[in-house]
Design a protein around this motif. Structure first.
Motif, short mmCIF file in Angstrom:
data_model
loop_
_atom_site.label_atom_id
_atom_site.label_comp_id
_atom_site.label_asym_id
_atom_site.label_seq_id
_atom_site.Cartn_x
_atom_site.Cartn_y
_atom_site.Cartn_z
N UNK A 48 6.29 35.41 -1.05
CA UNK A 48 6.86 36.58 -0.40
C UNK A 48 6.46 36.64 1.07
N UNK A 49 5.23 36.26 1.38
CA UNK A 49 4.81 36.16 2.78
C UNK A 49 5.65 35.09 3.48
N UNK A 50 5.87 33.98 2.79
CA UNK A 50 6.71 32.92 3.36
C UNK A 50 8.14 33.37 3.58
N UNK A 51 8.66 34.20 2.68
CA UNK A 51 10.03 34.71 2.85
C UNK A 51 10.13 35.51 4.15
N UNK A 52 9.15 36.37 4.42
CA UNK A 52 9.18 37.15 5.65
C UNK A 52 9.13 36.24 6.87
#
Length: 779
Positions: A48-52
């Motif tokens: 999810x951090x990577x998605x941002x």
């Protein structure tokens, strides 16, 4: 910059994860603070951090991934520093594994690539107490004499600080001496970690954090571009990483403000998180960081360093599989071909010793991105996307643009069929003035104008086609009634700035210097006045159709294309299509496609049906049209020599970049790699290997990654393959956006049904929709 709003399911996931406030700040263009960054470093949902980070990365660069062709030279690994993490250095000259290159040894590395389009040499050394100061600038002078077009990126802030202290110089004097010898920019090495307590434990006897930052700020004030790094995964804390990033961001703010005020371009270009390697050093008992920690660090760096243009996934450090995934975790650059890298390989890296251009292109395309080949300063030097087809040649731009062209016979293949624009013809200097004045949007421009005018910095070059030669050209000559040894004056006709510059270089520095009198007078005259005023011992530069029709009295002629080839061994480029940077991409595609269609017409003879034998010979044997590697290298060499001679203001040019978004053929390839086409199952093992690689590293991680806490959980979840009672399709059946057909026919998909596969699919499928009804897709 606008970020697309997340769908309701993704927004709900951000809400559940406690990250919605951070996302809202990012989407609003607000800066993350130290608390935000620390939460991201500690949050268990790495995807999810990577998605941002990927949303921000795509807003900045679309699907482009930058790389270059570069060579590493570590001239000496003798170093009196005692960094506990280093596997590269040797304490004394003569120790086992120690080396210091002679100039000839360094040049041998470059000569091995003399016919290749390498744009950068990267130089990083140990702190050798046995070398005099002159060794370093003299090394640069030798490299520039051998390959003047090479950009030298070298000497970390640690080295600069060491030289200043050892040789009793100021930092400014060290940088000035290196720049005068040929240094173009600085790498970011030696930053390690800025937190004082941790830095003292890692590298107590080299420049401290404030010194490192001050040296880069000084370089920026001098107009230099630099990079920045952070060594992560050894003994530092998450708080140390946050402190490091914020101090870099603060310096970049100051440097960008100073650059705007002073009219120079000094700033950080790229941030490179460097993963600690534990082989062959005094921290061997520590485990190296996991793949998840590396991806998390890249992602947080992209989100925090909002004023850095690029985050680099340094593939020799990460490995090729992990670097591909990193391209969806915020990274927009991979470094380059990296010939002869020693620092990470001596620390145990098992990555290849260099990749070819073709391998890098395939590497990027398999990750679902668009390769963009750059130079060190991020100018596009070659296009990697497929050449346009017939449809591009017929495409109609949104509005008709006026295009200037050099109305000579050699331009015919590039303009035949340009029916979506309005053409305006003239001689080279006229065309250059039209582009400069803005009366044309694109022009078949003499390259001298591209390099000579300050406005040239705002022009971009159409890829793949040019007007040049690879030896005798017949239409660019110095003509006279007497032999060169008798000439008293040479008239440089102003009809073409390019020919004027080439003639000056050949007469003043090149092979013609030995054939003419030392007191030869070289005079620039107005357009068309050269041949009219020549006679006796007065020679003149004559170009284009006038050169092909010279009267017989000019019995002595020197072909400038042949003289250049004898001097450099390279093709010469006389003109390129160049225009405004904001030109409609459809115009660029149309001009490029028409030019390539003209080259095909030359090859098959269809363009020469009504040509005379002399015209046919001239266009097929004398003029060289592809703007390929060798032509680009010839253009770079000419620009570098002309700038060194003080004849032009700049030695850089940049092509129109590839499109921002994924090309259809790459989109199809990505769909195939996800199981939608049985013919593409050759990519499945590659995806499976990458999933297994990340899974094995992540299973060993001390981080608490939600849903991935043991190797057992990496096994396929067979229960999820069955259709649910509500009628939701099972994986691989019906409406899943990642595959069609029976799941049993896609073993790679079924095998990796665990959390690692979900991670891989998230990061390699930016078009994935969180609303997918497939039972195997994450909520």
């Amino acid at each position: 910059m606008t970020l697309p709003p997340p769908g309701p399911t993704t927004r709900a996931a951000l809400q559940d994860a406690g990250l919605i406030d951070i996302w809202d700040k990012i989407a609003a263009g607000l800066r993350l603070d130290a608390d935000d960054a620390l939460r991201l470093f500690q949050h268990p949902d790495v995807p999810l951090v990577g998605w941002m980070a990927n949303q921000l990365r795509e807003a900045l660069h679309g699907d482009r991934v930058w790389f270059n062709r570069n060579l590493h030279i570590n001239a000496t690994n003798v170093c009196e520093a005692s960094c506990v993490f280093c596997s590269f250095a040797r304490l004394k000259t003569g120790d086992a594994g120690a080396w210091t290159m002679s100039f000839e040894q360094a040049l041998a590395r470059i000569r091995a690539l003399q016919d290749e389009l390498v744009t950068e040499v990267h130089i990083v050394n140990g702190l050798n107490p046995d070398l005099p100061w002159d060794y370093y600038p003299e090394l640069l002078r030798h490299i520039k004499a051998e390959r003047p077009e090479l950009h030298i990126k070298g000497f970390t802030a640690v080295e600069v600080h060491y030289y200043a202290e050892k040789y009793q110089m100021t930092v400014e004097a060290v940088l000035r001496g290196l720049r005068e010898a040929g240094l173009g920019s600085m790498p970011g090495g030696g930053a390690e970690i800025f937190a004082e307590r941790t830095r003292k434990r890692l590298c107590h006897d080299k420049v401290d954090a404030d010194g490192w930052l001050n040296i880069h700020e000084t370089a920026h004030r001098m107009g230099m571009r630099t990079n920045a790094t952070m060594l992560f995964g050894s003994i530092e804390s998450a708080e140390d990483r946050v402190d490091h990033l914020l101090r870099l961001r603060d310096l970049q703010d100051r440097s960008l403000a100073a650059a705007r005020a002073g009219g120079h371009g000094g700033h950080f270009q790229t941030f490179i998180p460097l993963r600690f390697h534990n082989d062959n050093n005094r921290l061997a008992k520590l485990a190296s960081p996991t793949g998840y920690d590396s991806l998390r660090t890249l992602a947080v760096s992209r989100l925090v360093l909002d004023n850095f243009p690029h985050i680099k996934a340094y593939w020799p450090m990460l490995g090729t599989d992990e670097a591909q995934v990193a391209l969806h975790f915020g990274a927009s650059d991979l470094d380059g071909t990296v010939r002869e890298e020693h620092i990470y390989h001596m620390a145990g890296a098992d990555t290849p010793q260099g990749l070819t251009r073709g391998e890098l292109i395939r590497f990027i395309e398999h990750a679902g991105r668009i390769p963009a080949e750059r130079d060190t300063l991020y100018d596009v030097v070659r296009r990697c996307d497929a050449a346009p087809g017939v449809d591009d040649a017929r495409a109609r731009p949104a509005r008709r643009e006026t295009v200037g062209w050099v109305a000579y016979a050699n331009a015919r293949p590039l303009v035949a069929g340009l029916d979506a624009v309005d053409l305006r013809g003239g001689h080279p200097s006229e065309v250059a003035s039209w582009l400069r004045e803005g009366t044309v949007s694109l022009a078949l421009l003499p390259v001298g104008a591209l390099l000579d005018e300050e406005t040239g910095a705002d022009w971009k070059v159409v890829p793949d086609v040019c007007i040049g030669c690879d030896g005798p050209v017949d239409s660019v000559v110095i003509a006279a009634e007497t032999a060169p040894e008798a000439w008293t004056r040479v008239l440089l006709d102003g009809v073409s700035r390019t020919s004027v510059l080439l003639a000056r270089l050949l007469l003043e520095q090149g092979p013609l210097k030995e054939r003419v009198r030392p007191d030869l007078e070289i005079v620039e005259v107005g357009p068309g006045q050269g041949a009219a005023s020549a006679g006796g011992t007065v020679a003149a530069v004559v170009i284009g159709d006038a050169a092909l029709a010279l009267p017989a009295r000019f019995g002595h002629r020197i072909d400038l294309g042949a003289a250049w080839k004898d001097w450099t061994g390279l093709p010469f480029v006389f003109a390129v299509w160049a225009g405004r940077a904001d030109l409609d991409p459809a115009v660029v595609a149309h001009v490029r496609a028409v030019g390539l269609r003209g080259l095909r017409g030359l090859a098959d003879g269809s363009l020469l049906v009504d040509a005379s034998p002399d015209e046919r010979r001239y266009l097929t044997e004398r003029i060289r049209y592809p703007l390929d590697d060798r032509a680009t290298l010839g253009l770079q060499r000419f620009a570098a020599l002309a700038q060194q001679a003080g004849l032009v203001a700049r030695d850089r040019f940049s092509l129109y970049p590839p499109p921002l978004r994924l090309l259809p053929r790459l989109r199809r390839r990505r769909e195939k790699s996800q199981g939608q086409d049985p013919a593409a199952r050759r990519d499945a093992p590659r995806l499976s290997a990458r999933a297994a690689h990340l899974s094995s590293r992540s299973a060993q991680s001390s981080l608490s990654v939600r849903g991935l806490r043991s190797r057992k959980e990496l096994q396929p979840d067979t229960a999820r393959v069955q259709p649910e009672a509500s009628g939701t399709p099972a994986a691989g059946q019906g409406s899943c956006r990642r595959s069609t057909g029976n799941a049993a026919q896609t073993p790679a998909f079924a095998k990796n049904r665990g959390r690692a596969w979900v991670l891989l699919q998230r990061v390699t499928s930016p078009k994935w929709s969180p609303q997918c009804p497939c039972a195997a897709c994450p909520p």
